[in-house]
Design a protein around this motif. Sequence first.
Motif, PDB file in Angstrom:
ATOM      1  N   SER A  74      82.845  79.051  59.410  1.00 31.06           N
ATOM      2  CA  SER A  74      82.025  78.044  60.082  1.00 31.06           C
ATOM      3  C   SER A  74      82.843  76.792  60.336  1.00 31.06           C
ATOM      4  O   SER A  74      83.531  76.304  59.439  1.00 31.06           O
ATOM      5  CB  SER A  74      80.808  77.658  59.236  1.00 31.06           C
ATOM      6  N   LEU A  75      82.764  76.287  61.556  1.00 29.51           N
ATOM      7  CA  LEU A  75      83.312  74.984  61.893  1.00 29.51           C
ATOM      8  C   LEU A  75      82.187  73.978  61.717  1.00 29.51           C
ATOM      9  O   LEU A  75      81.134  74.120  62.328  1.00 29.51           O
ATOM     10  CB  LEU A  75      83.822  74.950  63.336  1.00 29.51           C
ATOM     11  N   ILE A  76      82.417  72.977  60.879  1.00 37.07           N
ATOM     12  CA  ILE A  76      81.414  71.943  60.636  1.00 37.07           C
ATOM     13  C   ILE A  76      81.840  70.675  61.368  1.00 37.07           C
ATOM     14  O   ILE A  76      82.963  70.207  61.208  1.00 37.07           O
ATOM     15  CB  ILE A  76      81.254  71.657  59.131  1.00 37.07           C
ATOM     16  N   LEU A  77      80.942  70.149  62.184  1.00 35.70           N
ATOM     17  CA  LEU A  77      81.198  68.919  62.944  1.00 35.70           C
ATOM     18  C   LEU A  77      80.201  67.855  62.507  1.00 35.70           C
ATOM     19  O   LEU A  77      79.028  67.908  62.867  1.00 35.70           O
ATOM     20  CB  LEU A  77      81.056  69.176  64.445  1.00 35.70           C
ATOM     21  N   GLY A  78      80.669  66.906  61.702  1.00 37.28           N
ATOM     22  CA  GLY A  78      79.822  65.797  61.272  1.00 37.28           C
ATOM     23  C   GLY A  78      79.044  66.065  60.006  1.00 37.28           C
ATOM     24  O   GLY A  78      77.974  65.502  59.805  1.00 37.28           O
ATOM     25  N   GLY A  79      79.564  66.890  59.137  1.00 40.10           N
ATOM     26  CA  GLY A  79      78.862  67.227  57.904  1.00 40.10           C
ATOM     27  C   GLY A  79      79.012  66.177  56.820  1.00 40.10           C
ATOM     28  O   GLY A  79      79.688  65.168  56.992  1.00 40.10           O
ATOM     29  N   TRP A  80      78.365  66.452  55.683  1.00 38.97           N
ATOM     30  CA  TRP A  80      78.442  65.608  54.499  1.00 38.97           C
ATOM     31  C   TRP A  80      78.153  64.145  54.840  1.00 38.97           C
ATOM     32  O   TRP A  80      78.927  63.249  54.552  1.00 38.97           O
ATOM     33  CB  TRP A  80      79.788  65.772  53.789  1.00 38.97           C
ATOM     34  N   GLY A  81      77.018  63.950  55.520  1.00 40.23           N
ATOM     35  CA  GLY A  81      76.593  62.591  55.831  1.00 40.23           C
ATOM     36  C   GLY A  81      77.007  62.089  57.198  1.00 40.23           C
ATOM     37  O   GLY A  81      76.759  60.945  57.533  1.00 40.23           O
ATOM     38  N   GLY A  82      77.647  62.929  58.008  1.00 42.27           N
ATOM     39  CA  GLY A  82      77.883  62.556  59.394  1.00 42.27           C
ATOM     40  C   GLY A  82      79.290  62.523  59.907  1.00 42.27           C
ATOM     41  O   GLY A  82      79.495  62.397  61.107  1.00 42.27           O
ATOM     42  N   SER A  83      80.327  62.637  59.046  1.00 42.42           N
ATOM     43  CA  SER A  83      81.668  62.459  59.584  1.00 42.42           C
ATOM     44  C   SER A  83      82.683  63.554  59.252  1.00 42.42           C
ATOM     45  O   SER A  83      83.776  63.556  59.808  1.00 42.42           O
ATOM     46  CB  SER A  83      82.239  61.111  59.124  1.00 42.42           C
ATOM     47  N   VAL A  84      82.368  64.503  58.379  1.00 37.77           N
ATOM     48  CA  VAL A  84      83.350  65.521  58.002  1.00 37.77           C
ATOM     49  C   VAL A  84      83.468  66.595  59.085  1.00 37.77           C
ATOM     50  O   VAL A  84      82.477  67.136  59.569  1.00 37.77           O
ATOM     51  CB  VAL A  84      82.999  66.172  56.645  1.00 37.77           C
ATOM     52  N   VAL A  85      84.718  66.882  59.443  1.00 40.07           N
ATOM     53  CA  VAL A  85      85.058  67.973  60.347  1.00 40.07           C
ATOM     54  C   VAL A  85      85.966  68.901  59.568  1.00 40.07           C
ATOM     55  O   VAL A  85      86.906  68.448  58.903  1.00 40.07           O
ATOM     56  CB  VAL A  85      85.799  67.452  61.600  1.00 40.07           C
ATOM     57  N   GLY A  86      85.693  70.208  59.638  1.00 39.75           N
ATOM     58  CA  GLY A  86      86.551  71.167  58.961  1.00 39.75           C
ATOM     59  C   GLY A  86      85.967  72.558  58.981  1.00 39.75           C
ATOM     60  O   GLY A  86      84.875  72.782  59.506  1.00 39.75           O
ATOM     61  N   LEU A  87      86.723  73.503  58.430  1.00 42.72           N
ATOM     62  CA  LEU A  87      86.303  74.896  58.355  1.00 42.72           C
ATOM     63  C   LEU A  87      85.747  75.198  56.972  1.00 42.72           C
ATOM     64  O   LEU A  87      86.319  74.790  55.954  1.00 42.72           O
ATOM     65  CB  LEU A  87      87.484  75.827  58.636  1.00 42.72           C
ATOM     66  N   SER A  88      84.648  75.936  56.937  1.00 46.87           N
ATOM     67  CA  SER A  88      84.066  76.410  55.679  1.00 46.87           C
ATOM     68  C   SER A  88      83.915  77.922  55.785  1.00 46.87           C
ATOM     69  O   SER A  88      83.325  78.401  56.743  1.00 46.87           O
ATOM     70  CB  SER A  88      82.681  75.816  55.443  1.00 46.87           C
ATOM     71  N   SER A  89      84.509  78.584  54.910  1.00 45.29           N
ATOM     72  CA  SER A  89      85.260  78.146  53.748  1.00 45.29           C
ATOM     73  C   SER A  89      86.661  78.753  53.803  1.00 45.29           C
ATOM     74  O   SER A  89      86.838  79.873  54.281  1.00 45.29           O
ATOM     75  CB  SER A  89      84.566  78.588  52.470  1.00 45.29           C
ATOM     76  N   ILE A  90      87.620  78.053  53.260  1.00 48.23           N
ATOM     77  CA  ILE A  90      88.998  78.514  53.147  1.00 48.23           C
ATOM     78  C   ILE A  90      89.293  78.639  51.653  1.00 48.23           C
ATOM     79  O   ILE A  90      89.211  77.638  50.927  1.00 48.23           O
ATOM     80  CB  ILE A  90      89.996  77.526  53.799  1.00 48.23           C
ATOM     81  N   ASN A  91      89.587  79.852  51.217  1.00 43.70           N
ATOM     82  CA  ASN A  91      89.875  80.114  49.795  1.00 43.70           C
ATOM     83  C   ASN A  91      88.792  79.551  48.886  1.00 43.70           C
ATOM     84  O   ASN A  91      89.073  78.970  47.836  1.00 43.70           O
ATOM     85  CB  ASN A  91      91.260  79.569  49.423  1.00 43.70           C
ATOM     86  N   GLY A  92      87.538  79.715  49.318  1.00 39.49           N
ATOM     87  CA  GLY A  92      86.397  79.279  48.526  1.00 39.49           C
ATOM     88  C   GLY A  92      86.106  77.791  48.581  1.00 39.49           C
ATOM     89  O   GLY A  92      85.179  77.318  47.929  1.00 39.49           O
ATOM     90  N   GLN A  93      86.860  77.038  49.360  1.00 40.56           N
ATOM     91  CA  GLN A  93      86.646  75.592  49.447  1.00 40.56           C
ATOM     92  C   GLN A  93      85.954  75.236  50.761  1.00 40.56           C
ATOM     93  O   GLN A  93      86.331  75.708  51.825  1.00 40.56           O
ATOM     94  CB  GLN A  93      87.975  74.847  49.350  1.00 40.56           C
ATOM     95  N   ASP A  94      84.970  74.354  50.655  1.00 39.43           N
ATOM     96  CA  ASP A  94      84.197  73.897  51.808  1.00 39.43           C
ATOM     97  C   ASP A  94      85.033  73.032  52.749  1.00 39.43           C
ATOM     98  O   ASP A  94      86.108  72.568  52.378  1.00 39.43           O
ATOM     99  CB  ASP A  94      83.015  73.035  51.341  1.00 39.43           C
ATOM    100  N   ALA A  95      84.449  72.751  53.905  1.00 35.91           N
ATOM    101  CA  ALA A  95      85.092  71.877  54.891  1.00 35.91           C
ATOM    102  C   ALA A  95      85.382  70.494  54.329  1.00 35.91           C
ATOM    103  O   ALA A  95      86.295  69.819  54.776  1.00 35.91           O
ATOM    104  CB  ALA A  95      84.220  71.757  56.137  1.00 35.91           C
ATOM    105  N   SER A  96      84.637  70.066  53.348  1.00 35.69           N
ATOM    106  CA  SER A  96      84.850  68.740  52.759  1.00 35.69           C
ATOM    107  C   SER A  96      86.000  68.723  51.750  1.00 35.69           C
ATOM    108  O   SER A  96      86.441  67.647  51.347  1.00 35.69           O
ATOM    109  CB  SER A  96      83.577  68.249  52.067  1.00 35.69           C
ATOM    110  N   GLU A  97      86.508  69.909  51.351  1.00 31.59           N
ATOM    111  CA  GLU A  97      87.489  69.984  50.261  1.00 31.59           C
ATOM    112  C   GLU A  97      88.813  70.623  50.642  1.00 31.59           C
ATOM    113  O   GLU A  97      89.773  70.507  49.902  1.00 31.59           O
ATOM    114  CB  GLU A  97      86.946  70.818  49.100  1.00 31.59           C
TER     115      GLU A  97
END
Length: 173
Positions: A74-97
């Motif tokens: 999953s590509l997350i655009l604006g997550g974790w309160g509105g500003s995180v961009v990233g892929l979930s999940s890579i090696n068990g880590q969320d887009a925020s990590e």
Amino acid sequence: TLTNWQPSKFSAEGAVTVEEGRILLDTGKNMTGITWAGATLPTTNYELALQAMRVEGRDFIAGITFPVDGSFCSLILGGWGGSVVGLSSINGQDASENETSQSREFENGRWYNVRIRVTPAKIEVWLDDRQVITQDLKGNKIDIRIEMEHSKPLGVAAWKTKSALRDIRLRRL
């Protein structure tokens, strides 16, 4: 239109409608989204493009779940309160990590061009024609968070946010 799409089966989701050439994902208690119900999709060597807008709210404008070989991401655009961009999940880590995590402000009422390319070697993401992610696949476990399960095999969802989508296209490379 919603041809070949169906509302995702999240609990307490908002309404999914089509107005003025755009798909509207109304604010739900949690997530609202659409899931592909059409023909079988490629799992590599393809490109997915769309335009997304946060109409109102403060969280993710779009969580785009897509196939990656034998898994999903999953590509997350604006997550974790509105500003995180990233892929979930890579090696068990969320887009925020994970290493794809970055911060970007998203304005309500503005269309954003999104392009995701999946090849056997990597996932690449462009936002408004600027490449923002290059994730190698070799040696990495790609998967999704359990909340995105109803978005498989291809879906777009918004978290406690009203979003609009348009011009969704998929092409084989």
